[in-house]
Each structure stands twice: as structure tokens, then as C-alpha cells.
Design a protein around this motif. Structure first.
Motif, PDB file in Angstrom:
ATOM      1  N   ALA A  21       0.809  -1.107   0.041  1.00  0.00           N
ATOM      2  CA  ALA A  21       0.132   0.018  -0.215  1.00  0.00           C
ATOM      3  C   ALA A  21       0.923   1.351  -0.101  1.00  0.00           C
ATOM      4  CB  ALA A  21      -0.911  -0.010   1.079  1.00  0.00           C
ATOM      5  N   GLU A  22       1.890   1.216   0.887  1.00  0.00           N
ATOM      6  CA  GLU A  22       2.962   2.375   0.724  1.00  0.00           C
ATOM      7  C   GLU A  22       3.491   2.638  -0.427  1.00  0.00           C
ATOM      8  OE1 GLU A  22       4.448   5.738   2.882  1.00  0.00           O
ATOM      9  OE2 GLU A  22       2.613   4.298   3.383  1.00  0.00           O
ATOM     10  N   SER A  23       3.950   1.426  -1.078  1.00  0.00           N
ATOM     11  CA  SER A  23       4.476   1.571  -2.377  1.00  0.00           C
ATOM     12  C   SER A  23       3.569   2.290  -3.488  1.00  0.00           C
ATOM     13  CB  SER A  23       5.297   0.136  -2.757  1.00  0.00           C
ATOM     14  OG  SER A  23       5.999   0.366  -3.972  1.00  0.00           O
ATOM     15  N   TYR A  24       2.657   1.733  -3.481  1.00  0.00           N
ATOM     16  CA  TYR A  24       1.359   2.372  -4.345  1.00  0.00           C
ATOM     17  C   TYR A  24       1.248   3.608  -4.179  1.00  0.00           C
ATOM     18  CZ  TYR A  24      -2.529   2.922  -7.458  1.00  0.00           C
ATOM     19  OH  TYR A  24      -3.252   3.488  -8.382  1.00  0.00           O
ATOM     20  N   LYS A  25       1.001   4.136  -2.829  1.00  0.00           N
ATOM     21  CA  LYS A  25       0.928   5.410  -2.378  1.00  0.00           C
ATOM     22  C   LYS A  25       2.027   6.328  -3.049  1.00  0.00           C
ATOM     23  CE  LYS A  25       0.337   8.333   1.600  1.00  0.00           C
ATOM     24  NZ  LYS A  25       0.194   8.182   3.000  1.00  0.00           N
ATOM     25  N   ASN A  26       3.339   5.974  -2.891  1.00  0.00           N
ATOM     26  CA  ASN A  26       4.460   6.802  -3.264  1.00  0.00           C
ATOM     27  C   ASN A  26       4.506   6.774  -4.615  1.00  0.00           C
ATOM     28  OD1 ASN A  26       5.448   6.993  -0.387  1.00  0.00           O
ATOM     29  ND2 ASN A  26       6.611   5.217  -0.375  1.00  0.00           N
ATOM     30  N   GLY A  27       4.089   5.829  -5.465  1.00  0.00           N
ATOM     31  CA  GLY A  27       4.008   5.929  -6.896  1.00  0.00           C
ATOM     32  C   GLY A  27       3.031   6.876  -7.293  1.00  0.00           C
ATOM     33  N   ALA A  28       1.776   6.988  -6.777  1.00  0.00           N
ATOM     34  CA  ALA A  28       0.858   8.000  -6.954  1.00  0.00           C
ATOM     35  C   ALA A  28       1.052   9.560  -6.729  1.00  0.00           C
ATOM     36  CB  ALA A  28      -0.525   7.209  -6.398  1.00  0.00           C
ATOM     37  N   LEU A  29       1.672   9.517  -5.691  1.00  0.00           N
ATOM     38  CA  LEU A  29       2.063  10.740  -5.236  1.00  0.00           C
ATOM     39  C   LEU A  29       3.307  11.388  -6.198  1.00  0.00           C
ATOM     40  CD1 LEU A  29       2.638  10.369  -1.360  1.00  0.00           C
ATOM     41  CD2 LEU A  29       0.881  11.875  -2.408  1.00  0.00           C
ATOM     42  N   GLU A  30       4.065  10.587  -6.599  1.00  0.00           N
ATOM     43  CA  GLU A  30       4.878  10.953  -7.552  1.00  0.00           C
ATOM     44  C   GLU A  30       4.186  11.457  -8.669  1.00  0.00           C
ATOM     45  OE1 GLU A  30       7.902   8.532 -10.284  1.00  0.00           O
ATOM     46  OE2 GLU A  30       8.855   9.013  -8.527  1.00  0.00           O
ATOM     47  N   ALA A  31       2.951  10.673  -9.284  1.00  0.00           N
ATOM     48  CA  ALA A  31       2.187  11.334 -10.405  1.00  0.00           C
ATOM     49  C   ALA A  31       1.266  12.436 -10.011  1.00  0.00           C
ATOM     50  CB  ALA A  31       1.494  10.133 -10.646  1.00  0.00           C
ATOM     51  N   LYS A  32       1.350  12.828  -8.853  1.00  0.00           N
ATOM     52  CA  LYS A  32       0.734  14.117  -8.539  1.00  0.00           C
ATOM     53  C   LYS A  32      -0.704  13.894  -8.113  1.00  0.00           C
ATOM     54  CE  LYS A  32       4.409  16.765  -8.755  1.00  0.00           C
ATOM     55  NZ  LYS A  32       5.277  16.440  -8.243  1.00  0.00           N
ATOM     56  N   ALA A  33      -0.994  12.739  -7.761  1.00  0.00           N
ATOM     57  CA  ALA A  33      -2.428  12.209  -7.397  1.00  0.00           C
ATOM     58  C   ALA A  33      -2.883  12.890  -6.130  1.00  0.00           C
ATOM     59  CB  ALA A  33      -2.603  10.716  -7.641  1.00  0.00           C
ATOM     60  N   ASN A  34      -4.332  12.941  -5.963  1.00  0.00           N
ATOM     61  CA  ASN A  34      -4.654  13.172  -4.418  1.00  0.00           C
ATOM     62  C   ASN A  34      -4.862  11.988  -4.037  1.00  0.00           C
ATOM     63  OD1 ASN A  34      -4.576  16.041  -4.596  1.00  0.00           O
ATOM     64  ND2 ASN A  34      -6.789  16.009  -5.523  1.00  0.00           N
ATOM     65  N   ILE A  35      -4.540  11.639  -2.469  1.00  0.00           N
ATOM     66  CA  ILE A  35      -4.314  10.243  -2.091  1.00  0.00           C
ATOM     67  C   ILE A  35      -5.164  10.317  -0.531  1.00  0.00           C
ATOM     68  CG2 ILE A  35      -3.063   8.305  -1.182  1.00  0.00           C
ATOM     69  CD1 ILE A  35      -2.432   8.995  -4.113  1.00  0.00           C
ATOM     70  N   GLU A  36      -6.030   9.329  -0.840  1.00  0.00           N
ATOM     71  CA  GLU A  36      -6.687   9.292   0.611  1.00  0.00           C
ATOM     72  C   GLU A  36      -6.418   7.582   0.880  1.00  0.00           C
ATOM     73  OE1 GLU A  36      -8.281  10.955   2.975  1.00  0.00           O
ATOM     74  OE2 GLU A  36      -8.810  12.986   1.785  1.00  0.00           O
ATOM     75  N   THR A  37      -6.466   7.182   2.427  1.00  0.00           N
ATOM     76  CA  THR A  37      -6.384   6.015   2.578  1.00  0.00           C
ATOM     77  C   THR A  37      -7.340   5.597   3.523  1.00  0.00           C
ATOM     78  OG1 THR A  37      -4.833   6.510   4.445  1.00  0.00           O
ATOM     79  CG2 THR A  37      -3.768   5.895   2.029  1.00  0.00           C
ATOM     80  N   ILE A  38      -7.704   4.194   3.753  1.00  0.00           N
ATOM     81  CA  ILE A  38      -8.481   3.675   4.660  1.00  0.00           C
ATOM     82  C   ILE A  38      -7.925   2.336   5.115  1.00  0.00           C
ATOM     83  CG2 ILE A  38     -10.580   2.411   5.115  1.00  0.00           C
ATOM     84  CD1 ILE A  38     -12.043   4.211   3.234  1.00  0.00           C
ATOM     85  N   VAL A  39      -7.503   2.229   6.262  1.00  0.00           N
ATOM     86  CA  VAL A  39      -6.965   1.191   6.973  1.00  0.00           C
ATOM     87  C   VAL A  39      -7.994   0.412   7.762  1.00  0.00           C
ATOM     88  CG1 VAL A  39      -5.217   0.176   8.450  1.00  0.00           C
ATOM     89  CG2 VAL A  39      -4.583   2.016   7.002  1.00  0.00           C
ATOM     90  N   ILE A  40      -8.969  -0.534   7.064  1.00  0.00           N
ATOM     91  CA  ILE A  40      -9.869  -1.131   7.759  1.00  0.00           C
ATOM     92  C   ILE A  40      -9.603  -1.756   9.143  1.00  0.00           C
ATOM     93  CG2 ILE A  40     -11.724  -2.912   7.487  1.00  0.00           C
ATOM     94  CD1 ILE A  40     -11.244  -2.774   4.341  1.00  0.00           C
ATOM     95  N   ALA A  41      -8.642  -2.467   9.457  1.00  0.00           N
ATOM     96  CA  ALA A  41      -8.250  -2.500  10.909  1.00  0.00           C
ATOM     97  C   ALA A  41      -8.185  -1.461  11.997  1.00  0.00           C
ATOM     98  CB  ALA A  41      -6.800  -3.433  10.987  1.00  0.00           C
ATOM     99  N   ASP A  42      -7.963  -0.093  11.449  1.00  0.00           N
ATOM    100  CA  ASP A  42      -7.966   0.700  12.192  1.00  0.00           C
ATOM    101  C   ASP A  42      -9.346   1.510  12.681  1.00  0.00           C
ATOM    102  OD1 ASP A  42      -5.277   0.589  12.717  1.00  0.00           O
ATOM    103  OD2 ASP A  42      -4.836   2.568  11.101  1.00  0.00           O
ATOM    104  N   LEU A  43     -10.250   0.975  11.942  1.00  0.00           N
ATOM    105  CA  LEU A  43     -11.785   1.501  11.953  1.00  0.00           C
ATOM    106  C   LEU A  43     -12.275   0.949  13.186  1.00  0.00           C
ATOM    107  CD1 LEU A  43     -13.109   1.578   8.434  1.00  0.00           C
ATOM    108  CD2 LEU A  43     -11.746   3.473   9.511  1.00  0.00           C
ATOM    109  N   LYS A  44     -13.298   1.833  13.889  1.00  0.00           N
ATOM    110  CA  LYS A  44     -14.121   1.254  14.887  1.00  0.00           C
ATOM    111  C   LYS A  44     -15.506   1.010  14.547  1.00  0.00           C
ATOM    112  CE  LYS A  44     -11.287   3.163  18.573  1.00  0.00           C
ATOM    113  NZ  LYS A  44      -9.919   3.205  17.768  1.00  0.00           N
ATOM    114  N   PHE A  45     -15.758  -0.368  14.094  1.00  0.00           N
ATOM    115  CA  PHE A  45     -17.194  -0.569  13.593  1.00  0.00           C
ATOM    116  C   PHE A  45     -17.523  -2.157  13.661  1.00  0.00           C
ATOM    117  CE2 PHE A  45     -14.801  -2.012  10.146  1.00  0.00           C
ATOM    118  CZ  PHE A  45     -15.204  -3.020   9.559  1.00  0.00           C
ATOM    119  N   ASN A  46     -18.861  -2.260  13.789  1.00  0.00           N
ATOM    120  CA  ASN A  46     -19.342  -3.774  14.128  1.00  0.00           C
ATOM    121  C   ASN A  46     -19.330  -4.259  12.690  1.00  0.00           C
ATOM    122  OD1 ASN A  46     -20.394  -6.271  14.337  1.00  0.00           O
ATOM    123  ND2 ASN A  46     -22.045  -5.380  15.531  1.00  0.00           N
TER     124      ASN A  46
END
Length: 192
Positions: A21-46
């Protein structure tokens, strides 16, 4: 500028999926994309959709924020391992709770058809395997990909949905893992 949302479905934040995920993000940042992330494990939900579609359960704040990110994104990048042929339970629960009628799709009254409410978005599934991808494809019929690509994303109007398999993870060495990270970086830099 393209809005990309990276959704990491691995429950272990120390996993190789996070490096991908970090590698993809770094590549997309190099291409000047706007990046958001969701780490499902960090979310508090049932993750349990207790009543199916018979009774609506209020979305927890983390799910509301996640849905806002999904709506804003042009391109969804799903990164997850394959466990027992399928998605990790937390990832399946995330989908069950968020990809709901009236949000991701809408059944038509007195019809077998539905409206796809996520049209205009594209996606890329990057999935890790502990078996050769050809084996997963030929002998297991790629159940996690069929579920996420066809039964969820395309069902809701997301097209095209590309797939990249990464593996065999369990027997890979550092050199091979670096090669995969470069490949995923390149996908990000191409905004694919």
C-alpha cells in the motif's frame, strides 16, 4: 487531478500488504494524485450486518468518514490477502456494512434490476497469495476476486476493475519482495 483511495484490508498493520500500500501510494504521489487511505483494521465498527437489509443499522463515525472517502474517489485501490480463498473477515464486514442499498446500489421496485450508484469510478485489486496465481485462477476459480470485482464493485457500477496478484508470499525472499514493491510503485505512478 485524480483522487485515489487506497483501501487496505489486511488486519495486521505489520503485514507485507502495508508495504505494498505504501509503495502504491508513493508512486501515485509522484504522479501528483490526491491520495486518501482507509486502513480497515484501524476503524471502529461492528462488521456484522446483523439484520441484513431488513433493518438499517446506524453507521459508526468511522464508516461515515470511509464512505465520504469512497464517494470522493475516482479510483479505488483495494489491497488485501487471500485467506481460505476469500477476503479477510474484517474486509468482508466493511463491505457488508457500507455497500448498502441507497448508497452503493438501488434495487428497482418490482424488478430484478438495480441502479449502479458508483458509476464513473475505476478500481484496482492488489491481492497477495500463498499459492501461484495460476493455481488460484485455474483450480480455485479466484473466489475473492470474483466476489470483490464482480459481485461488489462491478455490481455497484465501478468499471473497469483491474487485478494484480502478488505471490507466493510465504516462500518469497527479500529480493522478490523488493521486485513486487517496485511493480506496485509503477502501478501507482501510472495511476492504474
Amino acid at each position: 487531478m485524480k483522487n485515489i483511495l487506497i483501501i487496505n484490508g489486511h488486519p495486521n498493520t505489520a503485514s507485507y500488504n502495508f508495504a505494498l500500500a505504501e509503495s502504491y501510494k508513493n508512486g501515485a504521489l509522484e504522479a501528483k494524485a490526491n491520495i486518501e487511505t482507509i486502513v480497515i483494521a484501524d476503524l471502529k465498527f461492528n462488521p456484522n450486518l446483523a439484520y441484513g437489509y431488513q433493518k438499517r443499522i446506524d453507521l459508526e463515525p468511522d464508516l461515515i468518514k470511509a464512505w465520504e472517502k469512497i464517494k470522493k474517489a475516482d479510483h479505488l485501490v483495494w489491497i488485501h490477502p487471500v485467506w481460505w480463498g476469500g477476503l479477510p473477515a474484517i474486509t468482508k464486514g466493511f463491505i457488508d456494512r457500507l455497500f448498502l442499498p441507497g448508497m452503493a446500489f438501488q434495487y428497482r421496485e418490482n424488478s430484478v434490476w438495480w441502479d449502479k450508484l458508483l458509476k464513473g469510478k475505476t478500481a484496482h485489486i492488489i491481492t497477495t497469495l500463498d499459492q501461484p496465481s495460476w493455481y488460484y485462477y485455474l483450480f480455485n476459480s479466484k473466489p475473492s476476486v470474483n466476489q470483490l470485482k464482480k459481485a461488489v464493485l462491478e455490481f455497484c457500477g465501478v468499471k473497469p476493475v483491474k487485478v494484480t496478484y502478488v505471490g507466493i508470499i510465504k516462500s518469497s525472499d527479500e529480493k522478490q519482495r523488493e521486485k513486487w514493491l517496485r511493480k506496485i510503485f509503477h502501478l501507482g505512478s501510472q495511476l492504474k
